[in-house]
Design a protein around this motif. Structure first.
Motif, PDB file in Angstrom:
ATOM      1  N   ARG A 186     -19.277  76.455  11.015  1.00 49.83           N
ATOM      2  CA  ARG A 186     -18.904  75.063  11.119  1.00 49.83           C
ATOM      3  C   ARG A 186     -20.383  74.521  12.099  1.00 49.83           C
ATOM      4  O   ARG A 186     -20.887  73.487  11.656  1.00 49.83           O
ATOM      5  CB  ARG A 186     -17.805  74.932  12.247  1.00 49.83           C
ATOM      6  N   SER A 187     -21.004  75.381  12.913  1.00 45.48           N
ATOM      7  CA  SER A 187     -21.998  75.064  13.624  1.00 45.48           C
ATOM      8  C   SER A 187     -23.127  74.929  12.731  1.00 45.48           C
ATOM      9  O   SER A 187     -23.971  73.799  12.892  1.00 45.48           O
ATOM     10  CB  SER A 187     -22.288  76.148  14.724  1.00 45.48           C
ATOM     11  N   THR A 188     -23.312  75.886  11.716  1.00 42.53           N
ATOM     12  CA  THR A 188     -24.449  75.713  10.946  1.00 42.53           C
ATOM     13  C   THR A 188     -24.345  74.561   9.894  1.00 42.53           C
ATOM     14  O   THR A 188     -25.440  74.021   9.770  1.00 42.53           O
ATOM     15  CB  THR A 188     -24.623  77.058  10.099  1.00 42.53           C
ATOM     16  N   ILE A 189     -23.146  74.213   9.303  1.00 39.05           N
ATOM     17  CA  ILE A 189     -23.094  73.185   8.549  1.00 39.05           C
ATOM     18  C   ILE A 189     -23.583  72.021   9.489  1.00 39.05           C
ATOM     19  O   ILE A 189     -23.999  70.714   8.677  1.00 39.05           O
ATOM     20  CB  ILE A 189     -21.743  73.190   7.830  1.00 39.05           C
ATOM     21  N   THR A 190     -22.934  71.821  10.627  1.00 44.81           N
ATOM     22  CA  THR A 190     -23.169  70.645  11.363  1.00 44.81           C
ATOM     23  C   THR A 190     -24.764  70.338  11.733  1.00 44.81           C
ATOM     24  O   THR A 190     -25.107  69.366  11.537  1.00 44.81           O
ATOM     25  CB  THR A 190     -22.424  70.554  12.636  1.00 44.81           C
ATOM     26  N   ASN A 191     -25.421  71.551  11.998  1.00 41.08           N
ATOM     27  CA  ASN A 191     -26.831  71.395  12.140  1.00 41.08           C
ATOM     28  C   ASN A 191     -27.694  70.946  10.911  1.00 41.08           C
ATOM     29  O   ASN A 191     -28.468  70.165  10.998  1.00 41.08           O
ATOM     30  CB  ASN A 191     -27.345  72.700  12.708  1.00 41.08           C
ATOM     31  N   PHE A 192     -27.095  71.564   9.533  1.00 43.44           N
ATOM     32  CA  PHE A 192     -27.856  71.066   8.296  1.00 43.44           C
ATOM     33  C   PHE A 192     -27.693  69.642   8.100  1.00 43.44           C
ATOM     34  O   PHE A 192     -28.419  68.882   7.859  1.00 43.44           O
ATOM     35  CB  PHE A 192     -27.205  71.760   7.360  1.00 43.44           C
ATOM     36  N   ILE A 193     -26.323  69.130   8.411  1.00 44.59           N
ATOM     37  CA  ILE A 193     -26.063  67.771   8.090  1.00 44.59           C
ATOM     38  C   ILE A 193     -26.784  66.941   9.059  1.00 44.59           C
ATOM     39  O   ILE A 193     -27.314  65.717   8.727  1.00 44.59           O
ATOM     40  CB  ILE A 193     -24.600  67.549   8.286  1.00 44.59           C
ATOM     41  N   LEU A 194     -26.990  67.164  10.153  1.00 42.08           N
ATOM     42  CA  LEU A 194     -27.588  66.120  11.418  1.00 42.08           C
ATOM     43  C   LEU A 194     -29.194  66.438  10.808  1.00 42.08           C
ATOM     44  O   LEU A 194     -29.919  65.304  11.081  1.00 42.08           O
ATOM     45  CB  LEU A 194     -27.745  67.010  12.649  1.00 42.08           C
ATOM     46  N   VAL A 195     -29.878  67.352  10.417  1.00 42.99           N
ATOM     47  CA  VAL A 195     -31.064  67.601   9.974  1.00 42.99           C
ATOM     48  C   VAL A 195     -31.350  66.669   8.657  1.00 42.99           C
ATOM     49  O   VAL A 195     -32.433  65.941   8.818  1.00 42.99           O
ATOM     50  CB  VAL A 195     -31.662  68.951   9.856  1.00 42.99           C
ATOM     51  N   GLY A 232     -21.556  62.737   5.360  1.00 41.02           N
ATOM     52  CA  GLY A 232     -20.787  62.790   6.668  1.00 41.02           C
ATOM     53  C   GLY A 232     -19.441  62.941   6.394  1.00 41.02           C
ATOM     54  O   GLY A 232     -18.721  63.704   7.100  1.00 41.02           O
ATOM     55  N   LEU A 233     -18.989  62.586   5.151  1.00 46.52           N
ATOM     56  CA  LEU A 233     -17.436  62.616   4.636  1.00 46.52           C
ATOM     57  C   LEU A 233     -17.110  64.152   4.379  1.00 46.52           C
ATOM     58  O   LEU A 233     -16.287  64.906   4.758  1.00 46.52           O
ATOM     59  CB  LEU A 233     -17.041  61.733   3.614  1.00 46.52           C
ATOM     60  N   TYR A 234     -18.396  64.781   3.571  1.00 40.32           N
ATOM     61  CA  TYR A 234     -18.242  66.324   3.365  1.00 40.32           C
ATOM     62  C   TYR A 234     -18.198  66.995   4.611  1.00 40.32           C
ATOM     63  O   TYR A 234     -17.436  67.922   4.752  1.00 40.32           O
ATOM     64  CB  TYR A 234     -19.500  66.497   2.525  1.00 40.32           C
ATOM     65  N   GLY A 235     -19.047  66.482   5.523  1.00 41.40           N
ATOM     66  CA  GLY A 235     -19.009  67.325   6.803  1.00 41.40           C
ATOM     67  C   GLY A 235     -17.683  67.486   7.576  1.00 41.40           C
ATOM     68  O   GLY A 235     -17.315  68.350   8.054  1.00 41.40           O
ATOM     69  N   ALA A 236     -17.015  66.124   7.651  1.00 41.42           N
ATOM     70  CA  ALA A 236     -15.805  65.859   8.182  1.00 41.42           C
ATOM     71  C   ALA A 236     -14.668  66.776   7.613  1.00 41.42           C
ATOM     72  O   ALA A 236     -14.115  67.556   8.030  1.00 41.42           O
ATOM     73  CB  ALA A 236     -15.311  64.403   8.245  1.00 41.42           C
ATOM     74  N   VAL A 237     -14.799  67.095   6.174  1.00 37.30           N
ATOM     75  CA  VAL A 237     -13.617  67.736   5.426  1.00 37.30           C
ATOM     76  C   VAL A 237     -14.156  69.197   5.612  1.00 37.30           C
ATOM     77  O   VAL A 237     -13.056  70.041   5.968  1.00 37.30           O
ATOM     78  CB  VAL A 237     -13.500  67.301   4.063  1.00 37.30           C
ATOM     79  N   THR A 238     -15.230  69.653   5.823  1.00 38.63           N
ATOM     80  CA  THR A 238     -15.766  70.869   5.873  1.00 38.63           C
ATOM     81  C   THR A 238     -15.415  71.433   7.276  1.00 38.63           C
ATOM     82  O   THR A 238     -14.843  72.472   7.450  1.00 38.63           O
ATOM     83  CB  THR A 238     -17.122  71.235   5.695  1.00 38.63           C
ATOM     84  N   HIS A 244     -12.165  70.689  18.021  1.00 37.66           N
ATOM     85  CA  HIS A 244     -12.113  70.259  16.712  1.00 37.66           C
ATOM     86  C   HIS A 244     -12.088  68.508  16.161  1.00 37.66           C
ATOM     87  O   HIS A 244     -12.929  68.377  15.340  1.00 37.66           O
ATOM     88  CB  HIS A 244     -11.051  70.839  15.578  1.00 37.66           C
ATOM     89  N   TRP A 245     -11.462  67.901  17.165  1.00 35.10           N
ATOM     90  CA  TRP A 245     -11.555  66.431  16.933  1.00 35.10           C
ATOM     91  C   TRP A 245     -12.998  66.023  17.269  1.00 35.10           C
ATOM     92  O   TRP A 245     -13.514  65.002  16.629  1.00 35.10           O
ATOM     93  CB  TRP A 245     -10.465  65.816  17.788  1.00 35.10           C
ATOM     94  N   LEU A 246     -13.722  66.554  18.227  1.00 32.57           N
ATOM     95  CA  LEU A 246     -14.990  66.298  18.520  1.00 32.57           C
ATOM     96  C   LEU A 246     -15.884  66.517  17.463  1.00 32.57           C
ATOM     97  O   LEU A 246     -16.853  65.568  17.127  1.00 32.57           O
ATOM     98  CB  LEU A 246     -15.541  66.827  19.634  1.00 32.57           C
ATOM     99  N   TRP A 247     -15.987  67.601  16.905  1.00 30.49           N
ATOM    100  CA  TRP A 247     -16.598  68.107  15.777  1.00 30.49           C
ATOM    101  C   TRP A 247     -16.534  67.408  14.522  1.00 30.49           C
ATOM    102  O   TRP A 247     -17.513  66.664  13.858  1.00 30.49           O
ATOM    103  CB  TRP A 247     -16.656  69.443  15.193  1.00 30.49           C
ATOM    104  N   THR A 248     -15.080  66.931  14.180  1.00 30.65           N
ATOM    105  CA  THR A 248     -14.793  66.161  13.090  1.00 30.65           C
ATOM    106  C   THR A 248     -15.123  64.538  13.265  1.00 30.65           C
ATOM    107  O   THR A 248     -15.904  64.045  12.348  1.00 30.65           O
ATOM    108  CB  THR A 248     -13.315  66.183  12.705  1.00 30.65           C
ATOM    109  N   GLY A 249     -14.997  64.333  14.568  1.00 26.93           N
ATOM    110  CA  GLY A 249     -15.302  62.854  14.700  1.00 26.93           C
ATOM    111  C   GLY A 249     -16.860  62.490  14.807  1.00 26.93           C
ATOM    112  O   GLY A 249     -17.497  61.682  14.311  1.00 26.93           O
ATOM    113  N   LEU A 250     -17.520  63.668  15.078  1.00 30.42           N
ATOM    114  CA  LEU A 250     -19.385  63.686  14.640  1.00 30.42           C
ATOM    115  C   LEU A 250     -19.484  63.566  13.434  1.00 30.42           C
ATOM    116  O   LEU A 250     -20.324  62.551  12.914  1.00 30.42           O
ATOM    117  CB  LEU A 250     -19.768  64.753  15.514  1.00 30.42           C
TER     118      LEU A 250
END
Length: 148
Positions: A26-35, A64-70, A124-130
């Motif tokens: 989850r952390s890795t996919i979030t970093n990829f999406i931010l980059v 962003g939608l993909y990231g939220a679902v993932t 998890h709501w914070l991560w999904t919210g991001l």
């Protein structure tokens, strides 16, 4: 021969490792999406929000939608493995391989008293919210490009 307690403990350890892996992914996919979002934003700004950048804003929205679902899926998997580990912990206590630890509840109460508001916020709501905010951000970039 391995005794029952050791077998259950090995199974417990496997579930805890899977939980950690879900959180790491989850952390890795979030970093990829931010980059990716930062790079696409730079390109949109460099092109001065021209109409040619509308698809890039839409792409950010979709990412962003993909990231939220993932992120939600990784939370589901982590929750599953945590519940399995908790069940195995109860089994270990029942067979006497793990003593009851009354101090855990005591320290949990101290923790909740120290952080009366923060402990109620689900991570998890914070991560999904991001991830959802990245999606909204992409929509805003698209809107600015359309209006420019």
């Amino acid at each position: 021969m391995i005794d029952q307690g050791n077998m259950i403990l090995a199974y417990w350890n496997e579930h805890r490792q899977q939980l950690r892996q879900s959180e790491s992914q989850r952390s890795t996919i979030t970093n990829f999406i931010l980059v990716i979002t930062a790079g696409l934003t730079g390109l949109i700004v460099q092109q001065q929000f021209s109409s040619a950048t509308i698809p890039l804003g839409i792409l950010i929205t979709l990412i962003g939608l993909y990231g939220a679902v993932t992120t939600a899926k990784y939370h589901e998997r982590a929750s599953y493995h945590l519940s399995q580990a908790r069940a195995l912990t109860a089994t270990l206590r029942e067979i006497g391989a793990l003593p009851d630890e009354p101090r855990i509840a005591e320290f949990r109460k101290i923790h909740y008293a120290t952080y009366p508001r923060l402990h109620r916020i689900r991570l998890h709501w914070l991560w999904t919210g991001l991830q959802l905010s990245i999606s909204v951000y992409g929509g805003a970039l698209s809107a600015i490009s359309i209006l420019s």
